[in-house]
Design an enzyme around this catalytic site. Structure first.
Site, PDB file in Angstrom:
ATOM      1  N   TYR A  73       5.444   3.192   2.778  1.00 35.49           N
ATOM      2  CA  TYR A  73       6.374   3.635   1.731  1.00 35.49           C
ATOM      3  C   TYR A  73       6.853   5.024   2.148  1.00 35.49           C
ATOM      4  O   TYR A  73       6.684   6.015   1.435  1.00 35.49           O
ATOM      5  CB  TYR A  73       5.693   3.670   0.360  1.00 35.49           C
ATOM      6  CG  TYR A  73       5.132   2.338  -0.115  1.00 35.49           C
ATOM      7  CD1 TYR A  73       5.628   1.128   0.367  1.00 35.49           C
ATOM      8  CD2 TYR A  73       4.109   2.286  -1.066  1.00 35.49           C
ATOM      9  CE1 TYR A  73       5.111  -0.090  -0.071  1.00 35.49           C
ATOM     10  CE2 TYR A  73       3.593   1.075  -1.515  1.00 35.49           C
ATOM     11  CZ  TYR A  73       4.094  -0.109  -1.009  1.00 35.49           C
ATOM     12  OH  TYR A  73       3.583  -1.307  -1.445  1.00 35.49           O
TER      13      TYR A  73
HETATM   14  C1  LIG Z   1      11.901  -4.905  -0.568  1.00 37.55           C
HETATM   15  C2  LIG Z   1      10.689  -4.331   0.118  1.00 37.55           C
HETATM   16  C3  LIG Z   1       9.434  -4.854  -0.171  1.00 37.55           C
HETATM   17  C4  LIG Z   1       8.298  -4.332   0.458  1.00 37.55           C
HETATM   18  N1  LIG Z   1       7.064  -4.862   0.165  1.00 37.55           N
HETATM   19  C5  LIG Z   1       5.960  -4.372   0.787  1.00 37.55           C
HETATM   20  C6  LIG Z   1       4.667  -4.932   0.542  1.00 37.55           C
HETATM   21  O1  LIG Z   1       4.507  -5.896  -0.216  1.00 37.55           O
HETATM   22  N2  LIG Z   1       3.597  -4.376   1.173  1.00 37.55           N
HETATM   23  C7  LIG Z   1       3.732  -3.322   2.033  1.00 37.55           C
HETATM   24  O2  LIG Z   1       2.733  -2.880   2.591  1.00 37.55           O
HETATM   25  N3  LIG Z   1       4.950  -2.796   2.298  1.00 37.55           N
HETATM   26  C8  LIG Z   1       6.052  -3.287   1.706  1.00 37.55           C
HETATM   27  N4  LIG Z   1       7.281  -2.746   1.982  1.00 37.55           N
HETATM   28  C9  LIG Z   1       7.375  -1.637   2.941  1.00 37.55           C
HETATM   29  C10 LIG Z   1       7.420  -2.175   4.364  1.00 37.55           C
HETATM   30  O3  LIG Z   1       6.109  -2.519   4.767  1.00 37.55           O
HETATM   31  C11 LIG Z   1       7.972  -1.097   5.315  1.00 37.55           C
HETATM   32  O4  LIG Z   1       9.254  -0.725   4.904  1.00 37.55           O
HETATM   33  C12 LIG Z   1       7.966  -1.595   6.759  1.00 37.55           C
HETATM   34  O5  LIG Z   1       8.068  -0.488   7.612  1.00 37.55           O
HETATM   35  C13 LIG Z   1       9.097  -2.564   7.017  1.00 37.55           C
HETATM   36  O6  LIG Z   1       9.077  -3.055   8.330  1.00 37.55           O
HETATM   37  P1  LIG Z   1      10.459  -3.554   8.974  1.00 37.55           P
HETATM   38  O7  LIG Z   1      10.176  -4.036  10.340  1.00 37.55           O
HETATM   39  O8  LIG Z   1      11.152  -4.458   8.041  1.00 37.55           O
HETATM   40  O9  LIG Z   1      11.268  -2.204   8.976  1.00 37.55           O
HETATM   41  P2  LIG Z   1      12.105  -1.395  10.051  1.00 37.55           P
HETATM   42  O10 LIG Z   1      13.030  -0.582   9.228  1.00 37.55           O
HETATM   43  O11 LIG Z   1      12.687  -2.268  11.089  1.00 37.55           O
HETATM   44  O12 LIG Z   1      11.015  -0.468  10.727  1.00 37.55           O
HETATM   45  C14 LIG Z   1      10.220   0.449   9.998  1.00 37.55           C
HETATM   46  C15 LIG Z   1       9.662   1.502  10.970  1.00 37.55           C
HETATM   47  O13 LIG Z   1       8.912   0.866  11.996  1.00 37.55           O
HETATM   48  C16 LIG Z   1       9.534   1.059  13.277  1.00 37.55           C
HETATM   49  N5  LIG Z   1       9.513  -0.231  13.960  1.00 37.55           N
HETATM   50  C17 LIG Z   1      10.176  -1.354  13.605  1.00 37.55           C
HETATM   51  N6  LIG Z   1       9.898  -2.336  14.457  1.00 37.55           N
HETATM   52  C18 LIG Z   1       9.053  -1.838  15.367  1.00 37.55           C
HETATM   53  C19 LIG Z   1       8.435  -2.391  16.512  1.00 37.55           C
HETATM   54  N7  LIG Z   1       8.642  -3.649  16.856  1.00 37.55           N
HETATM   55  N8  LIG Z   1       7.635  -1.601  17.258  1.00 37.55           N
HETATM   56  C20 LIG Z   1       7.425  -0.306  16.905  1.00 37.55           C
HETATM   57  N9  LIG Z   1       7.986   0.279  15.826  1.00 37.55           N
HETATM   58  C21 LIG Z   1       8.796  -0.491  15.059  1.00 37.55           C
HETATM   59  C22 LIG Z   1      10.945   1.519  12.973  1.00 37.55           C
HETATM   60  O14 LIG Z   1      11.496   2.288  14.021  1.00 37.55           O
HETATM   61  C23 LIG Z   1      10.759   2.294  11.691  1.00 37.55           C
HETATM   62  O15 LIG Z   1      10.283   3.598  11.964  1.00 37.55           O
HETATM   63  C24 LIG Z   1       8.431  -3.262   1.379  1.00 37.55           C
HETATM   64  C25 LIG Z   1       9.697  -2.760   1.674  1.00 37.55           C
HETATM   65  C26 LIG Z   1      10.820  -3.272   1.043  1.00 37.55           C
HETATM   66  C27 LIG Z   1      12.175  -2.689   1.349  1.00 37.55           C
END
Ligand SMILES: Cc1cc2nc3c(=O)[nH]c(=O)nc-3n(C[C@H](O)[C@H](O)[C@H](O)COP(=O)(O)OP(=O)(O)OC[C@H]3O[C@@H](n4cnc5c(N)ncnc54)[C@H](O)[C@@H]3O)c2cc1C
Length: 516
Positions: free
Chosen positions: A460
């Protein structure tokens, strides 16, 4: 792969200045082409394709606004080898890199940068999931969403599931990197607690697995936050036993006094219930007739068992809730995921979210129950801003058994529950009004939440805790957010970072800094 001295100098300059040296756009593009990578786009070569790909997965509309810097090039590798080659081209040509999997970063860190020119490597095409029911494990490519992972596992088994969050469009790349809280946390810990191997492209452009990266880096990857370590291209995870029938529930109650009494009781009960039961609570203001408002709550969660057993457990331990059979839904584990996500099981694999909003979020952890007077003060904020809400998610169970140093996520025994604060809106002209409300609410909560440091959850992610342009913070400066997210694990993360990425290639406004 050995880099030339020019490349290393370039990386060093990039780290110091935040500006890519020899920033040669044709150079980057011809490097990609020479390596056989054709799946990239720039704002000038194909503007409409670029814009639709850039914003496809970006969840928080605050980062689509005109003042936000956008990547010069968007690269969508199709294979792990293409990720390796893309990273090597970016480093050789002196380009700052951002990596994106599901685009759900609360602060848009996967899609934006303070560097005027940067390349975004988006893993959306690297999303295969291989489930092996013999070993009860799965290899999931980091571009796969949690919805795709859930569906792939459910296709192979009705007896095994995965510990991961509730939003199906989240990427496993970012979500697992930051921990991953879920309805199964009390039973099995975080998503990151169940990772047993990983494939990472590091700052030298090498593809490493657990054995070749070593245990320190493997430790850092599992909860140390995305964007600091390299690009994770795949995770190997342990599948987790779930019963053929689970029960999900939604229980709504309205009225300040009732909500206060129920939430006050919940704090002392939910973290200590049997680990098969997870009850979280959403609390929000609601409009009555005219200008009158009130407070409402929704208990929602899952029981790893049948409905009659759930009713017995709740009525014995938390009779005040008054849970009724009509508020429960006994179903398969996979259908419980779609129920919780307000979607259909068939749609779990959809990557698109048509309901994106502007939002701001923050987090806290609570170590002793908040008194009724403190809760009532919080309700005033929720009644003042009906677009805001809070979620209390219980800890306990397996979360208390895992040592705080086992992985970088440190908030284990002693933390009763996590608070997530959110405010969502549609009108971008009102950004400052909502941000201000959020900050006032967070300030109000100070006496009631953990202290020294005030703990926060890196998934978060919250730039109000501090940030540095282009990841240029010193170890001391980054302590202000690093210790909130990682507690005593922060210094070990700095040591790992300094060893594996001394030129700070992989960084963002809150990445783990390098010791100078
Ligand atoms: C609608 C919503 C619901 C959510 N529900 C939950 C929940 O139930 N439980 C919970 O714990 N969290 C929850 N989250 C938070 C979520 O875990 C984080 O936002 C998480 O970072 C999302 O991962 P992403 O790959 O989609 O995001 P991205 O925006 O793609 O990445 C997030 C971060 O990780 C880095 N990153 C992405 N991919 C990689 C990779 N392959 N290798 C290294 N670094 C990488 C990015 O550069 C960035 O800094 C929620 C978020 C949203 C918006």
């Amino acid at each position: 792969m050995a880099f030339s001295r020019v490349s290393l100098l370039c990386i060093a300059l990039l780290a110091i200045s935040g500006w890519a040296c020899a920033q040669d756009a044709p150079g980057l593009m011809s490097c990609l082409q020479q390596k056989g990578i054709t799946n990239f786009t720039t704002s000038s070569s194909a503007p409409s394709m670029y814009t639709s790909m850039l914003y496809f997965s970006l969840q928080n509309l605050r980062f689509t606004e005109p003042g936000v810097l956008r990547p010069f090039v968007l690269i969508l590798p199709r294979t792990k080898q293409e990720v390796v080659k893309s990273v090597r081209c970016c480093i050789r040509q002196g380009w700052e890199i951002r990596v994106r999997s599901g685009g759900h970063s609360y602060e848009g860190l996967s899609s934006t940068s303070d560097a005027r020119n940067f390349a975004l490597i988006d893993l959306m095409n690297i999303a295969d999931v291989k489930v092996d029911m013999k070993s009860k494990t799965a290899w999931v490519e980091a571009g796969a969403t949690v919805g795709e992972l859930y569906s792939a596992v459910a296709e192979k088994s009705t007896e095994y599931g995965v510990a991961a969050g509730t939003c199906p469009t989240m990427g496993t790349g970012g979500h697992f990197s930051g921990g991953g809280m879920s309805l199964l946390s009390r039973k099995y810990g975080l998503a990151a607690d169940n990772i047993i191997d990983a494939l990472l492209v590091d700052a030298n452009g090498r593809l490493l697995d657990r054995k070749s990266m070593g245990e320190d880096l493997f430790w850092a990857l599992r909860g140390g936050g995305g964007g600091s370590w390299g690009i994770v291209v795949a995770w190997k995870i342990q599948l987790l036993k779930v019963p053929p029938k689970v029960t999900v529930f939604t229980v709504k109650r309205t009225g300040r006094d009732q909500v206060t009494e129920l939430v006050h009781r919940w704090q002392s009960i939910a973290p200590f219930l049997e680990e098969d039961l997870f009850i979280r609570v959403f609390i929000y203001g609601t409009q009555l007739q005219g200008d009158h408002t009130d407070v409402q709550l929704t208990f929602s969660g899952m029981y790893l068992g049948r409905q009659d057993q759930l009713l017995n457990v709740v009525n014995k331990n938390f009779p005040e809730m008054g849970m009724a059979a009509g508020e429960c839904n006994e179903t398969s584990w996979i259908d419980s995921i779609s129920y919780t996500a307000y979607t259909t099981t068939a749609d779990l694999v959809s990557r698109s979210n048509p309901n994106k909003m502007y939002f701001k979020a923050k987090s806290d952890f609570v170590t002793s129950p908040i008194p009724p007077s403190g809760l009532q003060g919080a309700w005033k904020f929720l009644e003042e801003e009906l677009k805001g809400f809070i979620i209390f998610a219980p800890q306990g169970g397996r979360m208390y058994e895992i040592q705080p140093s086992e992985i970088p996520f440190p908030h284990r025994a002693g933390y009763l529950y996590n608070i997530q604060y959110q405010v969502t809106w549609k009108d971008s002209t009102k950004d400052s009004q909502y941000m201000d409300w959020m900050r006032r609410f967070y300030a109000y909560m100070t006496p009631y939440v953990s202290k020294s440091p005030r703990a926060a959850y890196v998934n978060y992610i919250d730039l109000d805790l501090g940030s540095a342009p282009n990841g240029t913070a010193t170890v001391q400066e980054a302590r202000s957010w690093g210790e909130s997210y990682f507690g005593a694990n922060y210094d070990r993360l700095v040591t790992v970072k300094t060893k594996i990425d001394p030129y700070n290639v992989f960084r963002n406004a809150q990445s783990i800094p390098v010791k100078k």
